[in-house]
Write an enzyme that holds these catalytic residues in place. Structure first.
Site, short mmCIF file in Angstrom:
data_model
loop_
_atom_site.label_atom_id
_atom_site.label_comp_id
_atom_site.label_asym_id
_atom_site.label_seq_id
_atom_site.Cartn_x
_atom_site.Cartn_y
_atom_site.Cartn_z
N CYS A 117 8.43 2.47 12.01
CA CYS A 117 7.72 1.28 12.46
C CYS A 117 8.43 0.77 13.71
CB CYS A 117 7.71 0.21 11.37
SG CYS A 117 6.41 -1.03 11.66
N LYS A 199 -0.92 -1.20 2.64
CA LYS A 199 0.13 -2.20 2.90
C LYS A 199 -0.55 -3.51 3.24
CE LYS A 199 4.04 -3.27 5.88
NZ LYS A 199 5.03 -2.74 6.83
N LYS A 252 2.00 -1.41 -1.30
CA LYS A 252 3.03 -2.40 -1.00
C LYS A 252 2.38 -3.74 -0.77
CE LYS A 252 6.41 -3.46 2.51
NZ LYS A 252 6.67 -3.29 3.91
N SER A 278 11.03 -7.14 -0.95
CA SER A 278 12.15 -8.08 -0.89
C SER A 278 11.86 -9.39 -1.63
CB SER A 278 12.50 -8.36 0.57
OG SER A 278 11.38 -8.87 1.27
C1 PBG Z 1 8.22 -2.72 8.59
C2 PBG Z 1 8.45 -3.04 7.16
C3 PBG Z 1 8.41 -4.29 6.51
C4 PBG Z 1 8.80 -4.05 5.20
C5 PBG Z 1 9.05 -2.70 5.09
N1 PBG Z 1 8.81 -2.08 6.30
C6 PBG Z 1 8.14 -5.64 7.03
C7 PBG Z 1 6.78 -6.05 7.40
O1 PBG Z 1 5.80 -5.32 7.34
O2 PBG Z 1 6.68 -7.20 7.84
C8 PBG Z 1 8.94 -5.09 4.13
C9 PBG Z 1 9.75 -4.68 2.97
C10 PBG Z 1 10.14 -5.75 2.05
O3 PBG Z 1 9.71 -6.91 2.11
O4 PBG Z 1 10.95 -5.42 1.18
N2 PBG Z 1 6.92 -2.85 9.03
#
Ligand code: PBG
Length: 326
Positions: A117, A199, A252, A278
């Site tokens: 990413c 996602k 996710k 998270s």
């Molecule tokens: C990168 C990414 C993110 C997460 C994993 N890869 C952040 C987002 O999309 O804002 C979040 C993972 C988590 O909250 O544990 N795009």
């Protein structure tokens, strides 16, 4: 009252494990590891108790700690030394993640997954190249097709460094196909793609954005990540990714999206992954700190629920703690 059928017969201590439908083991789990080019010491992540950002020099030690618990796979996220408009440190051969992968794959037998990413590497914090006018009109934000090449370069640079799996998370249409083609052209036919297929634009990513310093500087991600209101759309995303060559399909966040995990499990013949994100980790920790929940029990129950819903593998910040207790 006819009580010939009594489910409780199977709930005695001796019988219960024999009839358990779901089994969680360390080999199902992937531990996130944060490597940080801006520090030469480990930095605790405030919003995710027990997790740290580690310098490249300590990446191998960090992975060794993970493997001591029985968890064999890690997914790497990077905090670069500098950021720019096109996120060029994401696809630099000497980028923070590439350097870490090189060492980890040379010095350990861990399975290494690279998160693909741009949001941790762009100065605006979005997951791709943005329109010049994006700040005044955030509906424009990320330019889809112009971002594909950068994601493909990121994946190839991680594979060159020794990644076993790449995991595109930018929610750019066509990213899986672009990455598969670029990997094959570079001779990385054996590198698998774990795609963040469904996602969602989720508020549960808050603590991660603190950890990886990847929050958008303006606007939000709802123009490229999925609307939490949508279920059918997950089939469409997963189908597109499977057609483009995704080897594993991921959902996710995890717990609030168990219906989606179940849907994809039934509909597709590929392995399904779930990302226990998270916010799911942080809220159990916060409640446990207040004495309101038992951390170990709720973590184990969370991961068991994800497996029961249909996940074959789970990315989770609880990986080490739970594996230690299994
Ligand atoms: C990168 C990414 C993110 C997460 C994993 N890869 C952040 C987002 O999309 O804002 C979040 C993972 C988590 O909250 O544990 N795009």
């Amino acid at each position: 009252m006819d009580l010939t059928d009594r489910p409780r017969r199977l709930r005695t201590d001796g019988v219960r494990p024999l009839v358990a439908e779901t089994d969680l083991s360390a080999s199902d789990l992937v531990a996130p590891v944060f490597v940080d080019a801006t520090t030469d010491e480990r930095v605790p992540i405030e919003t995710m108790p027990g997790h740290e950002r580690v310098p490249v020099d300590e990446a191998v030690d960090r992975v060794a700690e993970v493997r001591e618990t029985g968890v064999e796979a890690v997914i790497l996220f990077g905090v670069p030394e500098s950021k720019d408009a096109s996120g060029s440190r994401a696809y630099a051969d000497d980028g923070v993640v590439q350097r870490a992968i090189r060492r980890i794959s040379a010095e350990t037998d861990a399975t290494v997954i690279g998160d693909v990413c741009l949001c941790e590497y762009t100065d605006h914090g979005h997951c791709g190249v943005i329109e010049e006018t994006a700040e005044s009109d955030p509906t424009l934000t990320v330019k889809n097709d112009e971002t594909l090449d950068l994601l493909a370069r990121t994946a190839v640079s991680q594979a060159d460094a020794g990644a076993d799996v790449v995991a595109p998370s930018a929610m750019t249409d066509g990213q899986v196909g672009a990455i598969r083609e670029a990997l094959d052209e570079a001779g990385h036919e054996d590198v698998a793609i774990l795609s963040y297929a469904a996602k969602y634009e989720s508020a549960f990513y808050g603590p991660f954005r603190d950890a990886a310093d990847g929050a958008p500087a303006f606007g939000d991600r709802r123009h490229y990540q999925m609307d939490p209101a949508n279920r059918r759309e997950a089939f469409r995303e997963a189908r597109l990714d499977a057609e483009q060559g995704a080897d594993v399909l991921m959902v996710k966040p995890g717990l609030p999206y168990l219906d989606i995990v179940g849907d994809l499990r039934r509909e597709f013949d590929r392995p399904i992954a779930a990302y226990n994100v998270s916010g799911e980790y942080a809220m159990l920790h916060a409640a446990a700190e207040k004495g309101w929940l038992d951390l170990e029990a709720t973590a184990l129950e969370s991961l068991t629920a994800l497996k029961r819903a249909g996940a074959d593998l789970i990315i989770t910040y609880f990986a080490e703690d739970v594996a230690d207790h299994l």
